[in-house]
Design a protein around this motif. Sequence first.
Motif, PDB file in Angstrom:
ATOM      1  N   PRO A   1       0.813  -1.224   0.000  1.00 50.96           N
ATOM      2  CA  PRO A   1       0.000   0.000   0.000  1.00 50.96           C
ATOM      3  C   PRO A   1       0.844   1.271   0.000  1.00 50.96           C
ATOM      4  O   PRO A   1       0.405   2.305  -0.510  1.00 50.96           O
ATOM      5  CB  PRO A   1      -0.831  -0.115   1.288  1.00 50.96           C
ATOM      6  CG  PRO A   1      -0.084  -1.070   2.151  1.00 50.96           C
ATOM      7  CD  PRO A   1       0.559  -2.037   1.209  1.00 50.96           C
TER       8      PRO A   1
ATOM      9  N   TYR B   1       0.258   4.096  -2.658  1.00 53.89           N
ATOM     10  CA  TYR B   1      -0.064   5.457  -2.243  1.00 53.89           C
ATOM     11  C   TYR B   1       0.852   6.476  -2.913  1.00 53.89           C
ATOM     12  O   TYR B   1       0.388   7.520  -3.399  1.00 53.89           O
ATOM     13  CB  TYR B   1       0.036   5.600  -0.723  1.00 53.89           C
ATOM     14  CG  TYR B   1      -0.231   7.005  -0.257  1.00 53.89           C
ATOM     15  CD1 TYR B   1      -1.532   7.471  -0.123  1.00 53.89           C
ATOM     16  CD2 TYR B   1       0.814   7.887   0.012  1.00 53.89           C
ATOM     17  CE1 TYR B   1      -1.782   8.782   0.269  1.00 53.89           C
ATOM     18  CE2 TYR B   1       0.572   9.192   0.407  1.00 53.89           C
ATOM     19  CZ  TYR B   1      -0.727   9.629   0.530  1.00 53.89           C
ATOM     20  OH  TYR B   1      -0.974  10.929   0.904  1.00 53.89           O
TER      21      TYR B   1
ATOM     22  N   HIS C   1      -1.397   9.058  -4.848  1.00 50.56           N
ATOM     23  CA  HIS C   1      -1.932   9.923  -3.790  1.00 50.56           C
ATOM     24  C   HIS C   1      -2.544  11.211  -4.306  1.00 50.56           C
ATOM     25  O   HIS C   1      -3.462  11.765  -3.687  1.00 50.56           O
ATOM     26  CB  HIS C   1      -0.847  10.217  -2.747  1.00 50.56           C
ATOM     27  CG  HIS C   1       0.287  11.044  -3.262  1.00 50.56           C
ATOM     28  ND1 HIS C   1       0.320  12.417  -3.189  1.00 50.56           N
ATOM     29  CD2 HIS C   1       1.455  10.667  -3.857  1.00 50.56           C
ATOM     30  CE1 HIS C   1       1.450  12.861  -3.705  1.00 50.56           C
ATOM     31  NE2 HIS C   1       2.157  11.835  -4.119  1.00 50.56           N
TER      32      HIS C   1
ATOM     33  N   TRP D   1       0.505  10.626   5.252  1.00 48.81           N
ATOM     34  CA  TRP D   1       0.553   9.280   4.675  1.00 48.81           C
ATOM     35  C   TRP D   1       1.689   9.135   3.677  1.00 48.81           C
ATOM     36  O   TRP D   1       2.134   8.020   3.410  1.00 48.81           O
ATOM     37  CB  TRP D   1      -0.806   8.937   4.063  1.00 48.81           C
ATOM     38  CG  TRP D   1      -1.840   8.894   5.144  1.00 48.81           C
ATOM     39  CD1 TRP D   1      -2.778   9.841   5.430  1.00 48.81           C
ATOM     40  CD2 TRP D   1      -1.973   7.887   6.156  1.00 48.81           C
ATOM     41  NE1 TRP D   1      -3.505   9.485   6.542  1.00 48.81           N
ATOM     42  CE2 TRP D   1      -3.036   8.290   7.001  1.00 48.81           C
ATOM     43  CE3 TRP D   1      -1.323   6.679   6.412  1.00 48.81           C
ATOM     44  CZ2 TRP D   1      -3.441   7.526   8.095  1.00 48.81           C
ATOM     45  CZ3 TRP D   1      -1.734   5.924   7.496  1.00 48.81           C
ATOM     46  CH2 TRP D   1      -2.778   6.341   8.321  1.00 48.81           C
TER      47      TRP D   1
ATOM     48  N   SER E   1       4.295   6.135   4.223  1.00 44.71           N
ATOM     49  CA  SER E   1       4.653   5.266   3.104  1.00 44.71           C
ATOM     50  C   SER E   1       6.165   5.158   2.942  1.00 44.71           C
ATOM     51  O   SER E   1       6.700   4.079   2.687  1.00 44.71           O
ATOM     52  CB  SER E   1       4.018   5.795   1.811  1.00 44.71           C
ATOM     53  OG  SER E   1       2.611   5.787   1.892  1.00 44.71           O
TER      54      SER E   1
ATOM     55  N   VAL F   1      -5.101   3.151   2.886  1.00 37.95           N
ATOM     56  CA  VAL F   1      -4.952   3.090   1.423  1.00 37.95           C
ATOM     57  C   VAL F   1      -6.001   2.190   0.787  1.00 37.95           C
ATOM     58  O   VAL F   1      -6.688   2.581  -0.169  1.00 37.95           O
ATOM     59  CB  VAL F   1      -3.535   2.620   1.040  1.00 37.95           C
ATOM     60  CG1 VAL F   1      -3.440   2.390  -0.478  1.00 37.95           C
ATOM     61  CG2 VAL F   1      -2.504   3.645   1.481  1.00 37.95           C
TER      62      VAL F   1
ATOM     63  N   LEU G   1      -8.739   3.108  -2.126  1.00 42.09           N
ATOM     64  CA  LEU G   1      -8.074   2.905  -3.415  1.00 42.09           C
ATOM     65  C   LEU G   1      -9.055   3.033  -4.578  1.00 42.09           C
ATOM     66  O   LEU G   1      -8.691   3.481  -5.678  1.00 42.09           O
ATOM     67  CB  LEU G   1      -7.401   1.525  -3.437  1.00 42.09           C
ATOM     68  CG  LEU G   1      -6.588   1.166  -4.685  1.00 42.09           C
ATOM     69  CD1 LEU G   1      -5.461   2.172  -4.901  1.00 42.09           C
ATOM     70  CD2 LEU G   1      -6.017  -0.244  -4.561  1.00 42.09           C
TER      71      LEU G   1
END
Length: 347
Positions: free
Chosen positions: A239, A243, A247, A260, A264, A295, A299
């Motif tokens: 993920p 991301y 993103h 995030w 990540s 995520v 998604l």
Amino acid sequence: MLPYWVLYLIPALGVLSGQRMAPASQRAVWWLLGSVFALAIGLRHQVGGDWGAYLRYLEQASRMTLPQVFLQGDPGYYLINWLVVGVGGNIYAVNLVCGAILMAGVVMFARRQPIPSLALLVAVPYLITVVGMGYSRQAVALGFILLGLVALSNGGMRRFAILVLIGAAFHKSAVLMLPVAALASSRKRVWNLFWVGIISLIGGYLFLFDSVDTLWQNYVEADYHSEGGLIRVLMNAVPAAVYLLVHRKLSLREDARRLWWWMSVFALACIPLVLISSTATDRVALYLIPLQLFVFSRLHLIANDTLVRAYIVAGVVAYYTAVLAVWLFFATHAYAWLPYQMYPFVS
């Protein structure tokens, strides 16, 4: 292993049904679900690889005074044990408190995602089943971190720091999450770096610095190997990579996007680190599991077509169905979770 599949089926049905409820009903249903999962975690009997170790924690706490409790390495967990012993409780009461804290974090976090039931489904195979039923101290720490991430998403940087420090009282490694607050900041960045840095130093002094030598010897120099550590790190890395690629299509606020993004980056950084010390990295990577919930529950937003979105959601469900199946059937230590037994219905 049927009980694990039943727990997994609960959010799966919610995802596949796609039903919408009124806010008041939704709140009641979610806390009912949280209670069911907390009971499954708390009333388990001889489930989890550290079951014997946690019985020893309870026995040790029974011989302590309150001042002695606060001098322990993980005073929060010892305090729960001490209080439970004081009212005549047992290990099931301790586990129930821990399960309730974890599920409070999971429920609060999941309800703020685009598809809350999908976030809960993602949590079941590893966060709830393995961590919640196997690593009680870190499970509580994760519960507080999830609550902290909810606060951070609402701009509550101080609340995040306080909740992480409370989590660190249950497992000192949680203090490593404190810098995330400053890195996620999009305003007053220098000031936030300063005060979060001060709190991080205080947290490190209280919970971590005096244990650095011991932790280094136990996890690095002793060359302990965590079975499946690389696989669990890769579960966060997938993920994380997704991301970083998409993103900008998720319509996030700047502070959420930064938060995030850094989570990540940390998840991907764990890949080379797990080759140096699999056990230490595996333990720290537990705190990055919220990345999976965040995520994979949103998604589908990268697509505009409704049918494509449905396929993406179905793909996430299929992926985590496979994760649970592989863990139950092939994990080296899965035997410690099987069969699932619940107190007082034990053989």
